[in-house]
Design a protein around this motif. Structure first.
Motif, PDB file in Angstrom:
ATOM      1  N   GLY A 132       0.879  -1.121  -0.002  1.00 23.97           N
ATOM      2  CA  GLY A 132      -0.038  -0.213  -0.109  1.00 23.97           C
ATOM      3  C   GLY A 132       0.959   1.311   0.023  1.00 23.97           C
ATOM      4  N   TRP A 143       5.386   5.012   1.535  1.00 22.55           N
ATOM      5  CA  TRP A 143       4.737   3.317   1.547  1.00 22.55           C
ATOM      6  C   TRP A 143       4.248   3.026   3.039  1.00 22.55           C
ATOM      7  N   LYS A 144       3.261   2.241   2.852  1.00 19.73           N
ATOM      8  CA  LYS A 144       2.518   1.848   4.062  1.00 19.73           C
ATOM      9  C   LYS A 144       3.409   0.747   4.949  1.00 19.73           C
ATOM     10  N   THR A 145       3.384   0.944   6.195  1.00 21.27           N
ATOM     11  CA  THR A 145       3.967  -0.301   6.724  1.00 21.27           C
ATOM     12  C   THR A 145       3.117  -0.854   7.711  1.00 21.27           C
ATOM     13  N   ASN A 146       3.057  -2.333   8.022  1.00 20.46           N
ATOM     14  CA  ASN A 146       1.839  -2.951   8.660  1.00 20.46           C
ATOM     15  C   ASN A 146       2.797  -3.397  10.075  1.00 20.46           C
TER      16      ASN A 146
ATOM     17  N   ILE B  11       8.477  -0.402  -3.016  1.00 24.58           N
ATOM     18  CA  ILE B  11       9.728   0.771  -2.691  1.00 24.58           C
ATOM     19  C   ILE B  11      10.582   0.430  -3.582  1.00 24.58           C
ATOM     20  N   PRO B  74       8.923  -5.550   2.761  1.00 23.25           N
ATOM     21  CA  PRO B  74       7.835  -5.989   3.449  1.00 23.25           C
ATOM     22  C   PRO B  74       6.519  -5.602   2.873  1.00 23.25           C
ATOM     23  N   PHE B  75       5.412  -6.707   3.319  1.00 27.50           N
ATOM     24  CA  PHE B  75       3.969  -6.490   2.593  1.00 27.50           C
ATOM     25  C   PHE B  75       3.347  -5.494   3.574  1.00 27.50           C
ATOM     26  N   SER B  76       2.589  -5.045   2.958  1.00 29.30           N
ATOM     27  CA  SER B  76       1.657  -3.866   3.628  1.00 29.30           C
ATOM     28  C   SER B  76       0.300  -3.870   3.169  1.00 29.30           C
ATOM     29  N   GLY B  77      -0.348  -5.215   2.875  1.00 29.95           N
ATOM     30  CA  GLY B  77      -1.687  -5.037   2.446  1.00 29.95           C
ATOM     31  C   GLY B  77      -2.617  -4.980   3.630  1.00 29.95           C
ATOM     32  N   GLY B  78      -4.067  -4.975   3.263  1.00 30.35           N
ATOM     33  CA  GLY B  78      -5.127  -4.594   4.425  1.00 30.35           C
ATOM     34  C   GLY B  78      -5.187  -3.402   4.621  1.00 30.35           C
TER      35      GLY B  78
END
Lengths: 152, 78
Positions: A132, A143-146, B11, B74-78
Motif C-alpha cells: 500500500g 509506503w505503508k508499513t504493517n 519501494i 515488507p508486505f503492507s496489504g490490508g
C-alpha cells in the motif's frame, strides 16, 4: 460472483456494500452454517508529517498473492472446519472511508468463525505480497508499513 | 551463459526506477545478492525478501534457467 463457498478476488478500487451483501446472500443457501464473522478494513485519514492520508494505492505480485491466499484459505478451512471463506482485497486506489479488505468467514458456530477470521486477517497482512502506498496529495506519498502489535 | 529476469515491487521498484531487469551469470542466490547489492547499494539498508517461483527464499539455492525471481519489500496489504 464466484459460486464456490471458498473464494478470493482482487477488486479494482473500493469494495462496495453490494459485494458484502452478496456474501451474506450466498451464505444463506448453506444450511449447516450458523455463524458469520466479518472483517472489513477501511482506509483511515491518518495524520502524517506532510498532511493527512487521502487514499491508499495498492499494488501486488498477483500470481504469488493469489497462491498465498489460496494456501491461507485451505489451511484455515481445514483447521477450523469452515463452511465458507470469501476474501476480497482492493487493487488500485481506495479513498479514505472506503473498504479495502473484506474477510468473511462462515462456520457452524461463532468460536470457529471469529478465531478463523482474525487469524486469516493476520495471515493476509503478514504473508501476502501486497503493498500500500499512502497518498497525501499529488506529489507526496509514503509506503505503508504493517504492524503486528496488539493495537493493530 | 544464463540470464535471469528479476521483477521488483513497491519501494524497490520505485527506487530502481523499473519493475523488471535482467542479470547475467548468476549461478546461486548468494551470487544474486552480491550482484544486487553491488548494482543497487540501497538494498543493503532495506529489509526485503527474495521469492523464487513464488516461494520466499529460506536458504541459499542454485539458480536454474527460467525461474522467476522477485524482490519483495515488507508486505503492507490490508
Amino acid at each position: 460472483m464466484n459460486h464456490s463457498p471458498f473464494s478470493f478476488a482482487f477488486l479494482q478500487g473500493a469494495i462496495t456494500p453490494t459485494h458484502i451483501a452478496e456474501i451474506v446472500q450466498q451464505n444463506a443457501a448453506m444450511l449447516t452454517l450458523g455463524a458469520h464473522s466479518l472483517f472489513l478494513g477501511q482506509v483511515r485519514a491518518d495524520e502524517k508529517e506532510n498532511g493527512s492520508i487521502t487514499a491508499i494505492e495498492y499494488t501486488c505480485y498477483a500470481e504469488m498473492a493469489t497462491a498465498q491466499i489460496q494456501k491461507i484459505i485451505t489451511l484455515h478451512s481445514t483447521q477450523y472446519a469452515l463452511k465458507s471463506v470469501f476474501i476480497y482485497h482492493s487493487i488500485g486506489t481506495v479513498a479514505i472511508g472506503e473498504i479495502c479488505l473484506c474477510v468473511a468467514v462462515g462456520a457452524a458456530h461463532r468460536k470457529e468463525a471469529i478465531e478463523a477470521c482474525q487469524s486469516i486477517v493476520e495471515s493476509i497482512k503478514k504473508e501476502v505480497p501486497i503493498w500500500g502506498r499512502e497518498i497525501i496529495n499529488e506529489s507526496t506519498s509514503i509506503w505503508k508499513t504493517n504492524h503486528f502489535s496488539s493495537s493493530q | 551463459m544464463n540470464r535471469h529476469k528479476i521483477i521488483a515491487f513497491g519501494i524497490i521498484a520505485e527506487k530502481i526506477g523499473k519493475t523488471e531487469f535482467y542479470l547475467e551469470n548468476i549461478a546461486t542466490t548468494q551470487a544474486l545478492k552480491e550482484k544486487l547489492y553491488n548494482q543497487y547499494p540501497f538494498l543493503q539498508t532495506l529489509t526485503f525478501s527474495i521469492a523464487i517461483d513464488h516461494e520466499i527464499l529460506q536458504e541459499e539455492l542454485t539458480l536454474e534457467e527460467n525461474q522467476e525471481i522477485a524482490l519483495l519489500p515488507p508486505f503492507s496489504g490490508g
